[in-house]
Design a protein around this motif. Sequence first.
Motif, PDB file in Angstrom:
ATOM      1  N   PHE A 184       0.877  -1.177  -0.140  1.00  7.61           N
ATOM      2  CA  PHE A 184       0.130  -0.003   0.094  1.00  7.61           C
ATOM      3  C   PHE A 184       0.554   1.232  -0.152  1.00  7.61           C
ATOM      4  CE2 PHE A 184      -2.533  -3.588   1.623  1.00  7.61           C
ATOM      5  CZ  PHE A 184      -3.631  -3.400   0.979  1.00  7.61           C
ATOM      6  N   ALA A 185       0.837   2.042  -1.204  1.00  4.76           N
ATOM      7  CA  ALA A 185       1.615   3.140  -1.229  1.00  4.76           C
ATOM      8  C   ALA A 185       0.745   4.301  -1.737  1.00  4.76           C
ATOM      9  CB  ALA A 185       2.808   2.687  -2.531  1.00  4.76           C
ATOM     10  N   GLU A 186      -0.152   4.706  -1.079  1.00  6.91           N
ATOM     11  CA  GLU A 186      -1.379   5.575  -1.665  1.00  6.91           C
ATOM     12  C   GLU A 186      -0.946   6.974  -1.348  1.00  6.91           C
ATOM     13  OE1 GLU A 186      -5.436   3.887   0.088  1.00  6.91           O
ATOM     14  OE2 GLU A 186      -3.689   3.363   1.765  1.00  6.91           O
ATOM     15  N   GLY A 187       0.286   7.184  -0.632  1.00 12.20           N
ATOM     16  CA  GLY A 187       0.696   8.582  -0.121  1.00 12.20           C
ATOM     17  C   GLY A 187      -0.046   9.023   1.224  1.00 12.20           C
ATOM     18  N   CYS A 188       0.533  10.159   1.492  1.00 16.95           N
ATOM     19  CA  CYS A 188       0.106  10.731   2.818  1.00 16.95           C
ATOM     20  C   CYS A 188      -1.468  10.516   3.191  1.00 16.95           C
ATOM     21  CB  CYS A 188       0.363  12.155   3.371  1.00 16.95           C
ATOM     22  SG  CYS A 188      -0.272  12.847   4.660  1.00 16.95           S
ATOM     23  N   ARG A 189      -1.941   9.730   4.585  1.00 21.29           N
ATOM     24  CA  ARG A 189      -3.099   9.418   5.020  1.00 21.29           C
ATOM     25  C   ARG A 189      -3.901   8.756   3.880  1.00 21.29           C
ATOM     26  NH1 ARG A 189      -5.242  10.496  10.215  1.00 21.29           N
ATOM     27  NH2 ARG A 189      -7.330  10.916  10.279  1.00 21.29           N
ATOM     28  N   LEU A 321       2.916  -1.367   4.612  1.00 16.49           N
ATOM     29  CA  LEU A 321       2.715   0.180   4.278  1.00 16.49           C
ATOM     30  C   LEU A 321       3.979   0.707   3.598  1.00 16.49           C
ATOM     31  CD1 LEU A 321       0.726   1.276   7.355  1.00 16.49           C
ATOM     32  CD2 LEU A 321      -0.193   0.723   4.807  1.00 16.49           C
ATOM     33  N   LEU A 322       4.091   1.563   2.746  1.00 15.62           N
ATOM     34  CA  LEU A 322       5.290   2.075   2.195  1.00 15.62           C
ATOM     35  C   LEU A 322       4.992   3.630   2.112  1.00 15.62           C
ATOM     36  CD1 LEU A 322       5.731  -0.360  -0.943  1.00 15.62           C
ATOM     37  CD2 LEU A 322       6.370  -0.426   1.511  1.00 15.62           C
ATOM     38  N   GLY A 323       6.290   4.393   2.054  1.00 14.64           N
ATOM     39  CA  GLY A 323       6.478   5.780   1.853  1.00 14.64           C
ATOM     40  C   GLY A 323       5.548   6.336   2.692  1.00 14.64           C
ATOM     41  N   CYS A 324       4.964   7.536   2.091  1.00 15.65           N
ATOM     42  CA  CYS A 324       4.198   8.618   2.979  1.00 15.65           C
ATOM     43  C   CYS A 324       2.833   7.892   3.419  1.00 15.65           C
ATOM     44  CB  CYS A 324       3.886   9.793   2.063  1.00 15.65           C
ATOM     45  SG  CYS A 324       5.225  10.757   1.853  1.00 15.65           S
ATOM     46  N   ASN A 325       2.416   6.892   2.980  1.00 18.09           N
ATOM     47  CA  ASN A 325       1.492   6.115   3.602  1.00 18.09           C
ATOM     48  C   ASN A 325       1.743   5.616   5.035  1.00 18.09           C
ATOM     49  OD1 ASN A 325      -1.448   5.100   3.371  1.00 18.09           O
ATOM     50  ND2 ASN A 325      -1.074   3.345   2.127  1.00 18.09           N
ATOM     51  N   ALA A 326       2.856   5.428   5.440  1.00 24.71           N
ATOM     52  CA  ALA A 326       3.515   5.031   6.621  1.00 24.71           C
ATOM     53  C   ALA A 326       3.957   6.248   7.297  1.00 24.71           C
ATOM     54  CB  ALA A 326       4.524   3.978   6.452  1.00 24.71           C
ATOM     55  N   GLY A 327       4.559   7.066   6.505  1.00 20.83           N
ATOM     56  CA  GLY A 327       5.219   8.428   6.999  1.00 20.83           C
ATOM     57  C   GLY A 327       6.529   8.427   7.082  1.00 20.83           C
ATOM     58  N   SER A 343      11.931   2.900   0.707  1.00 16.49           N
ATOM     59  CA  SER A 343      10.974   2.069   1.521  1.00 16.49           C
ATOM     60  C   SER A 343      10.373   1.157   0.508  1.00 16.49           C
ATOM     61  CB  SER A 343      10.035   3.043   2.274  1.00 16.49           C
ATOM     62  OG  SER A 343       9.016   3.448   1.355  1.00 16.49           O
ATOM     63  N   GLY A 344      10.186   1.535  -0.670  1.00 19.29           N
ATOM     64  CA  GLY A 344       9.673   0.754  -1.477  1.00 19.29           C
ATOM     65  C   GLY A 344      10.659  -0.361  -1.949  1.00 19.29           C
ATOM     66  N   MET A 345      11.847   0.182  -2.295  1.00 21.07           N
ATOM     67  CA  MET A 345      12.905  -0.906  -2.547  1.00 21.07           C
ATOM     68  C   MET A 345      13.007  -1.920  -1.324  1.00 21.07           C
ATOM     69  SD  MET A 345      15.187   2.195  -4.374  1.00 21.07           S
ATOM     70  CE  MET A 345      16.737   1.286  -4.506  1.00 21.07           C
ATOM     71  N   LEU A 346      13.125  -1.208  -0.279  1.00 24.84           N
ATOM     72  CA  LEU A 346      13.645  -2.425   0.766  1.00 24.84           C
ATOM     73  C   LEU A 346      12.493  -3.406   0.783  1.00 24.84           C
ATOM     74  CD1 LEU A 346      14.627   0.139   3.287  1.00 24.84           C
ATOM     75  CD2 LEU A 346      16.022  -1.814   2.503  1.00 24.84           C
ATOM     76  N   ALA A 347      11.104  -2.986   0.670  1.00 24.22           N
ATOM     77  CA  ALA A 347       9.907  -3.753   0.749  1.00 24.22           C
ATOM     78  C   ALA A 347       9.988  -4.849  -0.297  1.00 24.22           C
ATOM     79  CB  ALA A 347       8.668  -2.891   0.767  1.00 24.22           C
ATOM     80  N   ALA A 348      10.294  -4.297  -1.658  1.00 24.46           N
ATOM     81  CA  ALA A 348      10.726  -5.299  -2.848  1.00 24.46           C
ATOM     82  C   ALA A 348      11.523  -6.161  -2.738  1.00 24.46           C
ATOM     83  CB  ALA A 348      10.856  -4.631  -4.134  1.00 24.46           C
ATOM     84  N   GLU A 349      12.815  -5.920  -1.909  1.00 22.43           N
ATOM     85  CA  GLU A 349      13.737  -6.715  -1.595  1.00 22.43           C
ATOM     86  C   GLU A 349      13.304  -7.931  -0.713  1.00 22.43           C
ATOM     87  OE1 GLU A 349      16.737  -4.272  -0.480  1.00 22.43           O
ATOM     88  OE2 GLU A 349      17.030  -3.541  -2.639  1.00 22.43           O
ATOM     89  N   THR A 350      12.519  -7.500   0.348  1.00 18.74           N
ATOM     90  CA  THR A 350      12.045  -8.643   1.423  1.00 18.74           C
ATOM     91  C   THR A 350      10.861  -9.408   0.697  1.00 18.74           C
ATOM     92  OG1 THR A 350      12.198  -6.881   3.022  1.00 18.74           O
ATOM     93  CG2 THR A 350      10.963  -8.616   3.467  1.00 18.74           C
TER      94      THR A 350
END
Length: 548
Positions: A184-189, A321-327, A343-350
């Motif tokens: 989930f990389a929806e952006g802030c809030r 949760l990724l990026g600004c969706n997490a903060g 954050s997206g790159m770390l998630a993808a590697e995981t």
Amino acid sequence: MEREAMEYDVVIVGAGPSGLSAAIRLMQQANAAQQTVTVCVVEKGSEVGAHILSGAVFEPRALQELFPDWQTLGAPLHTPVTHDDIYLFNNAEQARKLPATLVPNTMHNSGNYIVSAANLCRWLAEQAEGLGVDIFPGFAASDIIIEDNVVKGIIIGDMGLDREGQPKDSFTPGMALHAKYTLFAEGCRGHLGKQLINHFKLDADKSPQHYAIGFKEIWDVPAEQHHAGLVVHSAGWPLDDASGGGYLYHAEGQQVVVGLIVDLNYSNPYLNPFEEFQRYKQHPIIRQYLKQGKRVAYGARAIAKGGLNSLPKMTFNGGMLLGCNAGTLNFAKIKGNHTAMKSGMLAAETVAQALFAGDTGGKDLTAFAEHFSNSWLFDELYRSRNFGAAIHKFGTFWGGAYNTLDQNLFGGKLPFTLKDEQPDYAMLKPASSVQPISYPKPDNTLSFDRLSSVYLSNTNHEEEQPCHLKLKDNSIPIQVNLAKFAEPAQRYCPAGVYEIVEEQDKGPRLQINAQNCIHCKTCDIKDPSQNITWVTPEGGGGPNYPNM
């Protein structure tokens, strides 16, 4: 309802920096390991970049890791920062330019670029599609598929519903997208991210997330007023009743981007962030670059600025949760694009590590936490963990002095952590206890009204659809918010969505002009009764930013 379904290994919600970087890194990992992975990205905007708004001075660190040959590939980074001007605005006419020694190191921008984040995302989308990622713009993820407390995918919002939620002749049910893992990389809030945080209690033992609203305009200016690569930041006036700061960046093509960030922990319900931005442009330091120019674009977006202290657990059963969706934004740098990408790159590697080992999905990939804690992303957020809390506790001047000391002498590693435990929505004082704020009328040269500004955001929604701004209790806007706080939604919304209308013999009522909504999410954040919930409208609705 019977829905068509598609199956993917990974579904990503949101084609912003974090979502696209995750998709690209997944495919890079799959190609390197000679594995087959199916990945799709859904994006609620009419096209990739349509809903992206950022300053933006861009730090290329994550991009360099993702594409070491980004220059050869034609990434749209064309304007390197040449120098910084940082000011303290004393009042509407006076300012002090700060020497470098009095500015936190995080505010210096050597090696960075002035970019359009929307155009960067369009370029990232091209790279992702070239690697085999399916990208579906114009499709809004409206719901989460959760079975046995495991996220199994998402539901794309139905199209063709009338105002009462009944099918029209054009009705098309949304598809179900099933995935082993959903990012989930929806952006802030993000509205799904908000649900996931509550459902899985991801923010337990964390400080509440803190937010600001960021405004941005693009101006075409005369050549003699344009200095490509110049970055201007300011603190102080006009924000006498709030914290935050202004920015002005000289981009390519004789364009200047100007904006104001207003922290949403302000206490005076009469404060109008949009009007504060209009005042900001009148300051001589800013006016000198805008005079005789033409405003060509406008937008606004909420910013998650709580940093590490407010960062929720980013993994749960079946997703992340990724990026600004997490903060993950680093507010000490006023930058979130490079941190979102990482954050997206770390998630993808995981995720790739799990899938390549035969994982069939649905697990809580707790290995991400270790990858995150060992990364420069964690180190950067740790060093800036006290930045926002210091300003909230000590004010702009003394908070800024503390941050300069913390960052420049101690590298952000002082042996204590400042916390800000009061949610932004709970900070408003009763209207009866404060003075109303009188704002000047727009001059239509530097300052403008909200409706003409919304016009420049190219915002549009299908009018015959359910309102996407939901009230939990229809009585609260009048009985509570108007009575106690003079209904601040009339002022904190940057698009004129909320109006108090007096009806003959009926009294006041709250009118919601959902057609104007530019998807900033401020109402979902700042409503003092937490009575407004922002949900996705039909896919493709909202602003259509050309190059924000």
